[in-house]
Design a protein around this motif. Structure first.
Motif, short mmCIF file in Angstrom:
data_model
loop_
_atom_site.label_atom_id
_atom_site.label_comp_id
_atom_site.label_asym_id
_atom_site.label_seq_id
_atom_site.Cartn_x
_atom_site.Cartn_y
_atom_site.Cartn_z
N ARG A 46 0.87 -1.03 0.26
CA ARG A 46 -0.27 0.14 -0.10
C ARG A 46 1.03 1.68 0.19
N ILE A 47 1.82 1.33 0.98
CA ILE A 47 2.96 2.14 0.68
C ILE A 47 3.41 2.55 -0.76
N PRO A 48 3.52 3.86 -1.15
CA PRO A 48 4.04 4.18 -1.97
C PRO A 48 5.76 4.62 -1.89
N PRO A 49 7.04 4.37 -2.48
CA PRO A 49 8.04 3.98 -1.76
C PRO A 49 8.64 6.46 -2.48
N SER A 50 7.42 7.03 -2.84
CA SER A 50 6.84 8.56 -3.14
C SER A 50 8.35 9.66 -2.25
N LYS A 51 7.44 9.09 -0.68
CA LYS A 51 8.46 10.77 0.18
C LYS A 51 9.70 9.70 0.93
N PRO A 52 10.33 10.28 1.19
CA PRO A 52 11.54 10.09 2.62
C PRO A 52 10.84 8.82 3.53
N TRP A 53 9.94 9.27 3.80
CA TRP A 53 9.41 8.75 5.23
C TRP A 53 8.71 7.27 5.18
N GLN A 54 8.34 7.74 3.89
CA GLN A 54 8.04 5.82 3.29
C GLN A 54 8.55 5.39 2.92
N ARG A 55 9.74 5.85 2.45
CA ARG A 55 10.81 4.54 2.23
C ARG A 55 11.83 4.22 3.33
N GLN A 56 11.28 5.22 4.53
CA GLN A 56 11.87 4.63 5.28
C GLN A 56 11.35 3.37 6.21
N LEU A 57 9.81 3.53 6.31
CA LEU A 57 8.42 2.75 6.52
C LEU A 57 9.63 1.34 5.84
N ARG A 58 9.12 1.67 4.98
CA ARG A 58 9.15 0.67 3.88
C ARG A 58 10.74 0.10 4.23
N VAL A 59 11.84 0.20 4.83
CA VAL A 59 12.61 0.06 5.21
C VAL A 59 12.88 -1.24 6.23
N HIS A 60 12.48 -0.41 7.15
CA HIS A 60 11.97 -0.95 9.01
C HIS A 60 10.55 -2.71 8.56
N LEU A 61 9.40 -1.89 7.57
CA LEU A 61 8.61 -3.63 7.09
C LEU A 61 9.15 -5.03 6.41
N ARG A 62 10.12 -4.71 5.73
CA ARG A 62 10.97 -5.27 4.71
C ARG A 62 11.31 -6.05 5.81
N ASP A 63 12.61 -5.59 6.37
CA ASP A 63 13.44 -5.91 8.08
C ASP A 63 12.12 -6.40 9.02
N ALA A 64 10.89 -6.07 9.49
CA ALA A 64 10.12 -7.37 9.92
C ALA A 64 9.45 -7.73 9.17
N ASP A 65 9.37 -8.27 8.06
CA ASP A 65 8.90 -9.35 6.39
C ASP A 65 10.12 -10.14 6.77
N ARG A 66 11.56 -9.92 6.86
CA ARG A 66 12.34 -10.97 6.81
C ARG A 66 12.20 -11.71 8.08
N HIS A 67 12.47 -10.78 9.53
CA HIS A 67 12.23 -11.54 10.44
C HIS A 67 11.14 -11.97 10.77
N VAL A 68 9.76 -12.41 10.52
CA VAL A 68 8.97 -12.90 10.34
C VAL A 68 9.39 -14.26 9.56
N GLU A 69 10.35 -14.56 8.60
CA GLU A 69 10.45 -15.53 8.06
C GLU A 69 11.29 -16.05 8.84
N ILE A 70 12.54 -14.80 9.12
CA ILE A 70 13.12 -16.57 10.40
C ILE A 70 12.30 -16.65 11.54
#
Length: 131
Positions: A46-70
């Motif tokens: 849902r969150i587009p990577p167009s603004k800096p705060w959105q890109r930062q949030l997406r980094v955290h979300l990808r990290d969370a997704d990786r930790h869910v898989e771990i």
């Protein structure tokens, strides 16, 4: 997980729950992991990577997704309970950082609420998996 319970070392502390409680306990763990996964995946889509705060949030979300898989892998491969709890704790930390940054930022209410729910589920999960 039942197999690990039978083979547990004396130093490993597995909760002594009646079978009904153990099943409910494991069901709560599975539900919490699934709920976190659904929220994180939904926010990433849902969150587009167009603004800096959105890109930062997406980094955290990808990290969370990786930790869910771990965490899922650690559970399915029947790793030591401390290793599983460590994976849950790291997931909680990642979601806590994302939640704090979003609460004070420009994210909309839906995003804030979703992250708050994901963080609370991660906190519950960490408590459920505590050794």
């Amino acid at each position: 997980m039942d197999k690990r319970r039978d083979e547990a070392e004396p130093g490993d502390k597995m909760p002594d729950l009646p079978p009904e409680s153990a099943a409910a306990h494991f069901e709560a763990i599975g539900k919490a992991i699934n709920d976190i996964d659904v929220i994180v995946t939904g926010l990433l889509e849902r969150i587009p990577p167009s603004k800096p705060w959105q890109r930062q949030l997406r980094v955290h979300l990808r990290d969370a997704d990786r930790h869910v898989e771990i965490l899922r892998l650690a559970i399915s491969l029947e790793h030591d309970i401390t290793e599983i709890h460590d994976a849950a704790r790291k997931l909680k930390q990642v979601l806590e950082v994302a939640n704090v940054q979003t609460a004070g930022g420009r994210a909309d209410g839906g995003t804030r609420n979703a992250l708050m729910v994901a963080y609370r589920n991660a906190s519950l999960l960490s408590a459920l998996l505590a050794p």
